[in-house]
Design an enzyme around this catalytic site. Sequence first.
Site, short mmCIF file in Angstrom:
data_model
loop_
_atom_site.label_atom_id
_atom_site.label_comp_id
_atom_site.label_asym_id
_atom_site.label_seq_id
_atom_site.Cartn_x
_atom_site.Cartn_y
_atom_site.Cartn_z
N LYS A 1 12.36 21.87 -7.63
CA LYS A 1 12.30 22.23 -9.06
C LYS A 1 11.70 21.09 -9.87
CE LYS A 1 16.06 25.46 -8.28
NZ LYS A 1 17.48 25.83 -8.35
N GLN B 1 22.89 23.01 -10.52
CA GLN B 1 22.68 23.59 -9.19
C GLN B 1 24.02 24.07 -8.61
OE1 GLN B 1 19.67 24.12 -7.87
NE2 GLN B 1 20.49 25.04 -6.01
N ASP C 1 18.78 29.39 -16.19
CA ASP C 1 19.23 30.10 -14.98
C ASP C 1 19.78 31.49 -15.33
OD1 ASP C 1 19.00 29.22 -12.37
OD2 ASP C 1 20.49 27.64 -12.63
N1 GUN Z 1 21.88 28.05 -5.94
C1 GUN Z 1 21.18 29.00 -5.25
N2 GUN Z 1 20.29 29.61 -6.05
C2 GUN Z 1 20.41 29.04 -7.28
C3 GUN Z 1 19.76 29.25 -8.52
O1 GUN Z 1 18.88 30.11 -8.68
N3 GUN Z 1 20.18 28.45 -9.55
C4 GUN Z 1 21.16 27.53 -9.39
N4 GUN Z 1 21.50 26.82 -10.46
N5 GUN Z 1 21.80 27.33 -8.26
C5 GUN Z 1 21.41 28.07 -7.20
#
Ligand code: GUN
Length: 292
Positions: free
Chosen positions: A54, A98, A121
């Site tokens: 990211k 995350q 998100d």
């Molecule tokens: N863990 C797995 N997929 C995601 C996601 O799309 N966003 C976040 N913040 N954590 C994740």
Amino acid sequence: MTAKIIDGTAIAKEVRAEVKEKVAKRVAAGKPQPGLATVLVGERVDSATYVRMKQKACADLGMNSFHRPMPIDATQEEVEALVSELNADPAVNGILVQLPLPDHLDEEKVLQAIDLEKDVDGFHPINIGRLAQKGREPVFVPCTPYGCIYLLKKAGVELSGANAVVLGRSNIVGMPAALLLVKENATVTVVHSRTKNIEDVVRNADIIIAAIGMMEFVKGDWVKPGAAIIDVGINEKPDDTKKRGYRLVGDVNYEEAAEVADYITPVPGGVGPMTIAMLMANTLRAAEIQQD
Ligand code: GUN
């Protein structure tokens, strides 16, 4: 093989190019670079890899990223204090915590602490609540489900009136994907571990979104001829011909299903690249909402 492959790598590249161009135009017009803060609590190897991807995407698209790692024993108060600090920072347009968080932390409370307009998100309970309600719109839609729907639309699949089956009911993929499909006027069935006669439910589906985390779970003879399949699964299948000893496969038996379906996403190269592309699109939109 009869199915057309929905090329997530190529479509994600297009989305990223579009975001990059819009970011460059904003910066040329004197606006600040959009910024994404990434919060990683602990050192899970998979989570650290996703966060790095990211951050790299931000750099590639001309956005700032602010990485804020926290130790595995960070307290609820410390994590929420960090979120408050990021909420108040005008250089931060999007905040990504995350998941999963370590067990001692209250995930819902952490997500609830994120400013709605920085919730790139789309996991804030109000954003999810709005996704679930008629006539209401979330500020942001969760990135992986958003990517799934984007791929279907890009392939020209008709969502309105379609029978859709979502396998899996996770907060991150299955449930928001089902809610998005309802918003698109599909008739949606969510299949999970207690569902009876799964094969028969799947056989009725014009659209299948598989996010159940079980290797090649959906067989070719469960697939309705002409269906569109979006495979979110990423599973490691032992394979001696590969240097690393395995290859990645999805939640759908690709070879079998591709003989029956009209559209299918490959694994890898389907949904995977879309998640980060949609996160970048959400972060740009966060900057637009906050700065324009
Ligand atoms: N863990 C797995 N997929 C995601 C996601 O799309 N966003 C976040 N913040 N954590 C994740």
